[in-house]
Design a protein around this motif. Structure first.
Motif, short mmCIF file in Angstrom:
data_model
loop_
_atom_site.label_atom_id
_atom_site.label_comp_id
_atom_site.label_asym_id
_atom_site.label_seq_id
_atom_site.Cartn_x
_atom_site.Cartn_y
_atom_site.Cartn_z
N THR A 227 -44.51 -35.79 -14.73
CA THR A 227 -44.37 -34.42 -14.25
C THR A 227 -44.42 -34.42 -12.73
OG1 THR A 227 -46.75 -33.96 -14.21
CG2 THR A 227 -45.60 -33.56 -16.28
N PRO A 228 -43.72 -33.50 -12.08
CA PRO A 228 -43.86 -33.36 -10.62
C PRO A 228 -45.18 -32.66 -10.30
CG PRO A 228 -42.41 -31.67 -11.49
CD PRO A 228 -42.76 -32.55 -12.66
N TRP A 229 -45.50 -32.57 -9.01
CA TRP A 229 -46.70 -31.84 -8.58
C TRP A 229 -46.62 -30.40 -9.09
CZ3 TRP A 229 -51.07 -33.62 -6.40
CH2 TRP A 229 -51.06 -34.90 -5.85
N HIS A 230 -47.75 -29.90 -9.64
CA HIS A 230 -47.78 -28.53 -10.14
C HIS A 230 -49.22 -28.01 -10.07
CE1 HIS A 230 -48.56 -31.24 -13.54
NE2 HIS A 230 -49.29 -30.28 -14.07
N PRO A 231 -49.39 -26.68 -9.99
CA PRO A 231 -50.74 -26.10 -9.88
C PRO A 231 -51.32 -25.76 -11.25
CG PRO A 231 -49.12 -24.39 -9.52
CD PRO A 231 -48.34 -25.66 -9.78
N HIS A 232 -52.67 -25.58 -11.28
CA HIS A 232 -53.38 -25.03 -12.43
C HIS A 232 -54.50 -24.15 -11.91
CE1 HIS A 232 -51.37 -27.30 -15.54
NE2 HIS A 232 -51.76 -28.46 -15.08
N ARG A 233 -54.81 -23.09 -12.64
CA ARG A 233 -56.01 -22.27 -12.37
C ARG A 233 -56.43 -21.56 -13.64
NH1 ARG A 233 -56.54 -17.77 -7.60
NH2 ARG A 233 -57.22 -19.59 -6.39
N GLY A 234 -57.74 -21.50 -13.88
CA GLY A 234 -58.29 -20.61 -14.89
C GLY A 234 -58.51 -21.19 -16.27
N PHE A 235 -58.32 -22.51 -16.45
CA PHE A 235 -58.46 -23.10 -17.78
C PHE A 235 -58.71 -24.60 -17.65
CE2 PHE A 235 -54.10 -23.47 -16.60
CZ PHE A 235 -53.61 -24.63 -17.19
N GLU A 236 -58.78 -25.29 -18.79
CA GLU A 236 -58.97 -26.73 -18.82
C GLU A 236 -57.78 -27.40 -19.50
OE1 GLU A 236 -63.53 -27.74 -19.12
OE2 GLU A 236 -62.99 -26.46 -20.81
N THR A 237 -57.36 -28.55 -18.98
CA THR A 237 -56.35 -29.36 -19.67
C THR A 237 -57.04 -30.58 -20.27
OG1 THR A 237 -55.77 -30.69 -17.73
CG2 THR A 237 -54.54 -28.65 -18.07
N PRO B 92 -48.51 -21.99 -15.09
CA PRO B 92 -49.72 -22.83 -15.05
C PRO B 92 -50.99 -22.07 -14.69
CG PRO B 92 -48.55 -23.07 -12.99
CD PRO B 92 -47.74 -22.11 -13.84
N PHE B 93 -50.95 -20.73 -14.72
CA PHE B 93 -52.11 -19.91 -14.39
C PHE B 93 -52.52 -19.12 -15.64
CE2 PHE B 93 -49.56 -19.79 -10.32
CZ PHE B 93 -50.24 -20.85 -9.72
N VAL B 94 -53.82 -19.11 -15.94
CA VAL B 94 -54.33 -18.37 -17.09
C VAL B 94 -55.53 -17.55 -16.63
CG1 VAL B 94 -55.23 -18.46 -19.45
CG2 VAL B 94 -53.56 -20.17 -18.69
N MET B 95 -55.36 -16.23 -16.54
CA MET B 95 -56.40 -15.35 -16.01
C MET B 95 -56.62 -14.19 -16.99
SD MET B 95 -57.04 -17.15 -13.33
CE MET B 95 -58.22 -16.11 -12.45
N ASN B 96 -57.43 -13.21 -16.56
CA ASN B 96 -57.74 -12.07 -17.42
C ASN B 96 -56.87 -10.85 -17.15
OD1 ASN B 96 -60.80 -13.42 -17.00
ND2 ASN B 96 -60.24 -12.87 -19.09
N THR B 97 -56.30 -10.75 -15.93
CA THR B 97 -55.51 -9.56 -15.56
C THR B 97 -54.24 -9.97 -14.83
OG1 THR B 97 -56.53 -9.26 -13.37
CG2 THR B 97 -57.67 -8.26 -15.26
N HIS B 98 -53.28 -9.06 -14.79
CA HIS B 98 -52.05 -9.30 -14.04
C HIS B 98 -52.35 -9.45 -12.55
CE1 HIS B 98 -49.31 -8.89 -17.38
NE2 HIS B 98 -49.87 -7.76 -17.74
N GLU C 226 -50.13 -16.07 -5.27
CA GLU C 226 -50.19 -15.91 -3.81
C GLU C 226 -51.01 -17.04 -3.19
OE1 GLU C 226 -52.51 -12.96 -0.78
OE2 GLU C 226 -51.31 -11.98 -2.36
N ASP C 227 -52.15 -17.38 -3.83
CA ASP C 227 -52.99 -18.47 -3.32
C ASP C 227 -52.25 -19.80 -3.36
OD1 ASP C 227 -55.01 -16.67 -2.88
OD2 ASP C 227 -56.20 -17.24 -4.64
N PHE C 228 -51.48 -20.03 -4.43
CA PHE C 228 -50.69 -21.25 -4.54
C PHE C 228 -49.65 -21.33 -3.41
CE2 PHE C 228 -46.59 -22.85 -6.50
CZ PHE C 228 -46.85 -24.20 -6.24
N GLN C 229 -48.92 -20.25 -3.20
CA GLN C 229 -47.88 -20.24 -2.16
C GLN C 229 -48.47 -20.41 -0.76
OE1 GLN C 229 -45.72 -16.52 -3.18
NE2 GLN C 229 -43.98 -17.85 -3.70
N ALA C 230 -49.71 -19.94 -0.57
CA ALA C 230 -50.35 -20.02 0.74
C ALA C 230 -51.07 -21.35 0.94
CB ALA C 230 -51.35 -18.88 0.90
N GLY C 231 -51.02 -22.23 -0.06
CA GLY C 231 -51.65 -23.54 0.07
C GLY C 231 -53.14 -23.55 -0.20
#
Length: 321
Positions: free
Chosen positions: A77-87, A293-299, A307-312
């Protein structure tokens, strides 16, 4: 398959469901669609089409492979982000190298499990080692996504690297099934995986014609997924027939205190046993919003993650990669 085994399961501790346990009936059997992930390695989307209320706290699971690569073919896989869960990456055959934007990384070999808590977020890459790309070879594994409750979604990222030798090996009551307990507890036996949400994860090899009945926590959900072979799921006896399932099919169980799978008397030549992953977890019962790749509770939280991903703010790709 598989990477971690024993010659004689009868030498292992045995697990059996207590007499009188309420058996779980099968609610549904779903066939996983096939697709391509990352740079083009084949996957089956194990839980596609299953209502999330039966999956919670699990989000999705991919069966990666099983594929025999020719020299030069292995992909990642290429570089990719994750937030809010476990792999949870469980490798059955082959080798994967992982690296993240926080300096973490390592090698996952056949039989190993890598548990990555993405939490507040990171960038991540997974790829076969150069030696495997050159030589080709067998690649087969699973990646499971486990949700985090609201209170843990922004915890610092961390890893658990579980070597194949750390997995708790058990057997069914008659020795006809070998169990690899990766996480959770079964009849007093504990797997090495440490989880924020209580779950059970088992890879079972069931010999042809054998039956496996396990105690299962009544407050957990219950799922089975066929990695290889053919069998039935659900309690038999008293005129009740088990539901057939096979490679690439997921089973959803209803309520109860035990679950049963059986291997058909005849199996396919490439897999002498029914290979099945059994999963259960305590439902989180919170809103679940997913965007890639983001799993949260609200939109709004999803928008913030993007936004955080795009801002680094989830990390930057190391210059040496």
């Amino acid at each position: 398959m598989p990477a971690v085994t024993v010659e004689n399961p009868l030498t292992l501790p045995r697990v059996t469901a207590p007499a009188g346990s309420e058996p779980r009936a099968v609610l549904a059997v779903a066939t996983a669609p096939s697709g391509l992930e990352g740079e083009g390695f084949p996957v089956r989307r194990a839980f596609a089409g299953i209502d999330y209320r039966y999956l919670d706290p699990f989000i999705m699971m991919d069966q990666m492979g099983e594929v025999e690569y020719a020299p030069g073919e292995p992909k990642g896989t290429p570089w990719h982000p994750h937030r809010g869960f476990e792999t949870v990456t469980y490798l059955i055959d082959g080798t994967f190298v992982h690296q993240d934007s926080h300096g973490g990384g390592g090698v996952i070999n056949g039989g190993d499990t890598q548990w990555m808590t993405a939490g507040s977020g990171l960038l991540h890459i997974e790829a076969p080692p150069e030696s495997l790309v050159v030589s080709g070879g067998l690649f087969h594994g699973l990646q499971l996504w486990v949700n985090l409750p609201r209170k843990d979604k922004m915890i610092p990222p961390k890893y658990q690297d579980i070597a194949g030798g750390q997995v708790k090996l058990l057997a069914s009551s008659d020795g006809g099934a070998l169990l690899r307990l990766i996480a959770g507890d079964i009849e007093g036996h504990s797997g090495p995986g440490s989880t924020h949400t209580p779950i059970t994860m088992i890879h079972a090899s069931v010999s042809p014609g054998a039956e496996l009945t396990l105690p299962w926590r009544a407050e957990f959900n219950a799922l089975a997924y066929g990695l290889a072979g053919r069998g039935t799921a659900g309690a038999g006896g008293a005129g009740a027939e088990g539901r057939p399932f096979r490679t690439g099919q997921a089973v959803v169980f209803g309520h109860g205190e035990s679950l049963t799978v059986r291997a058909d008397e005849s199996q396919e030549s490439r897999s002498p046993n029914l290979e099945v992953v059994l999963l259960g977890g305590l439902p989180i019962r919170e809103p679940m919003m997913q965007y890639g790749p983001f799993v949260m509770n609200t939109h709004a939280e999803l928008a913030q993650a993007f936004e955080d991903f795009q801002a680094g703010r989830l990390g930057v790709i190391p210059t040496h990669s």
